[in-house]
Design a protein around this motif. Structure first.
Motif, mmCIF file in Angstrom:
data_model
loop_
_atom_site.group_PDB
_atom_site.id
_atom_site.type_symbol
_atom_site.label_atom_id
_atom_site.label_comp_id
_atom_site.label_asym_id
_atom_site.label_seq_id
_atom_site.Cartn_x
_atom_site.Cartn_y
_atom_site.Cartn_z
ATOM 1 N N THR A 72 3.753 -6.034 0.466
ATOM 2 C CA THR A 72 2.344 -6.347 0.225
ATOM 3 C C THR A 72 1.648 -6.883 1.470
ATOM 4 N N ASN A 73 2.407 -7.237 2.493
ATOM 5 C CA ASN A 73 1.809 -7.712 3.745
ATOM 6 C C ASN A 73 1.366 -6.560 4.656
ATOM 7 N N TYR A 74 1.699 -5.339 4.309
ATOM 8 C CA TYR A 74 1.280 -4.172 5.098
ATOM 9 C C TYR A 74 -0.102 -3.710 4.642
ATOM 10 N N PRO A 75 -0.880 -3.119 5.541
ATOM 11 C CA PRO A 75 -2.231 -2.661 5.172
ATOM 12 C C PRO A 75 -2.210 -1.560 4.105
ATOM 13 N N ILE A 76 -3.245 -1.581 3.270
ATOM 14 C CA ILE A 76 -3.443 -0.528 2.275
ATOM 15 C C ILE A 76 -3.982 0.703 2.990
ATOM 16 N N MET A 77 -3.337 1.840 2.761
ATOM 17 C CA MET A 77 -3.765 3.097 3.381
ATOM 18 C C MET A 77 -4.786 3.829 2.510
ATOM 19 N N LEU A 78 -4.498 3.876 1.204
ATOM 20 C CA LEU A 78 -5.339 4.570 0.249
ATOM 21 C C LEU A 78 -4.880 4.215 -1.154
ATOM 22 N N SER A 79 -5.619 4.644 -2.168
ATOM 23 C CA SER A 79 -5.245 4.411 -3.564
ATOM 24 C C SER A 79 -4.938 5.737 -4.232
ATOM 25 N N ILE A 80 -3.944 5.716 -5.119
ATOM 26 C CA ILE A 80 -3.487 6.925 -5.813
ATOM 27 C C ILE A 80 -3.713 6.728 -7.309
ATOM 28 N N PRO A 81 -4.314 7.696 -7.987
ATOM 29 C CA PRO A 81 -4.549 7.552 -9.425
ATOM 30 C C PRO A 81 -3.250 7.393 -10.224
ATOM 31 N N SER A 82 -3.265 6.467 -11.182
ATOM 32 C CA SER A 82 -2.135 6.294 -12.083
ATOM 33 C C SER A 82 -1.896 7.609 -12.834
ATOM 34 N N GLY A 83 -0.645 7.967 -13.008
ATOM 35 C CA GLY A 83 -0.287 9.225 -13.669
ATOM 36 C C GLY A 83 -0.027 10.368 -12.704
ATOM 37 N N SER A 84 -0.234 10.144 -11.413
ATOM 38 C CA SER A 84 -0.020 11.193 -10.406
ATOM 39 C C SER A 84 1.466 11.421 -10.158
ATOM 40 N N ARG A 85 1.833 12.676 -9.914
ATOM 41 C CA ARG A 85 3.198 13.009 -9.491
ATOM 42 C C ARG A 85 3.194 13.079 -7.972
ATOM 43 N N VAL A 86 4.156 12.397 -7.372
ATOM 44 C CA VAL A 86 4.190 12.313 -5.913
ATOM 45 C C VAL A 86 5.569 12.697 -5.390
ATOM 46 N N PRO A 87 5.635 13.294 -4.193
ATOM 47 C CA PRO A 87 6.932 13.570 -3.576
ATOM 48 C C PRO A 87 7.545 12.277 -3.036
ATOM 49 N N TYR A 88 8.815 12.091 -3.336
ATOM 50 C CA TYR A 88 9.565 10.904 -2.952
ATOM 51 C C TYR A 88 10.536 11.289 -1.841
ATOM 52 N N TYR A 89 10.610 10.455 -0.768
ATOM 53 C CA TYR A 89 11.480 10.774 0.360
ATOM 54 C C TYR A 89 12.669 9.836 0.508
ATOM 55 N N CYS A 90 12.427 8.526 0.444
ATOM 56 C CA CYS A 90 13.492 7.561 0.670
ATOM 57 C C CYS A 90 13.013 6.195 0.193
ATOM 58 N N TYR A 91 13.870 5.192 0.310
ATOM 59 C CA TYR A 91 13.489 3.841 -0.106
ATOM 60 C C TYR A 91 13.800 2.841 1.005
ATOM 61 N N SER A 92 13.099 1.691 0.944
ATOM 62 C CA SER A 92 13.333 0.559 1.835
ATOM 63 C C SER A 92 13.240 -0.711 1.009
ATOM 64 N N TYR A 93 13.749 -1.791 1.572
ATOM 65 C CA TYR A 93 13.619 -3.088 0.914
ATOM 66 C C TYR A 93 12.464 -3.849 1.543
ATOM 67 N N GLY A 94 11.721 -4.577 0.712
ATOM 68 C CA GLY A 94 10.574 -5.337 1.206
ATOM 69 C C GLY A 94 10.194 -6.437 0.234
ATOM 70 N N THR A 95 8.905 -6.670 0.103
ATOM 71 C CA THR A 95 8.373 -7.713 -0.767
ATOM 72 C C THR A 95 8.771 -7.457 -2.220
ATOM 73 N N THR A 96 9.136 -8.522 -2.929
ATOM 74 C CA THR A 96 9.440 -8.410 -4.352
ATOM 75 C C THR A 96 8.135 -8.340 -5.140
ATOM 76 N N VAL A 97 8.060 -7.351 -6.040
ATOM 77 C CA VAL A 97 6.857 -7.100 -6.833
ATOM 78 C C VAL A 97 7.251 -6.940 -8.298
ATOM 79 N N THR A 98 6.388 -7.384 -9.201
ATOM 80 C CA THR A 98 6.559 -7.129 -10.626
ATOM 81 C C THR A 98 5.509 -6.104 -11.030
#
Length: 118
Positions: free
Chosen positions: A48-74
């Motif tokens: 959450t400390n990184y800048p927001i690039m854009l917003s994506i509508p809820s319900g969208s299907r997106v291509p997934y590439y990989c994962y990283s560890y970062g801020t804990t979010v609920t």
């Protein structure tokens, strides 16, 4: 070099090209969703400390590439510090690659899926 040896080497090269190109094309698509139905912010890094690039509508299907560890979010799918690298085209048609919290992406798993980002 004998004809048989050349054919063997050629077979290995062709098999390697097929194997690596098929793995590169094996992108998974997942649906992102928020509890409220509001758009989800894609960030430039895994937190959450990184800048927001854009917003994506809820319900969208997106291509997934990989994962990283970062801020804990609920979010909708629990609490996690896993962030998923995804792709989304903005309103100009520009392809953007960024991160969303795994708690908003339905992957079918509470843990990481795929490979860890470099």
């Amino acid at each position: 070099m004998s004809k048989l040896k050349k054919r063997g080497i050629l077979s290995i090269v062709i098999a390697s090209l097929f194997f690596f190109s098929s793995n590169a094309l094996a992108v998974q698509y997942y649906t992102l969703s928020t509890n409220s139905g509001m758009p989800l912010n894609m960030r430039s890094g895994p937190g959450t400390n990184y800048p927001i690039m854009l917003s994506i509508p809820s319900g969208s299907r997106v291509p997934y590439y990989c994962y990283s560890y970062g801020t804990t979010v609920t979010g909708k799918y629990g609490t996690s510090n896993i962030w998923d690298q995804i792709q989304w085209k903005d309103s100009r048609g520009v392809v953007n690659i960024g991160y969303i919290s795994d708690t908003y992406l339905y992957t079918g798993s509470d843990g990481p899926v795929g490979t860890q980002c470099n």
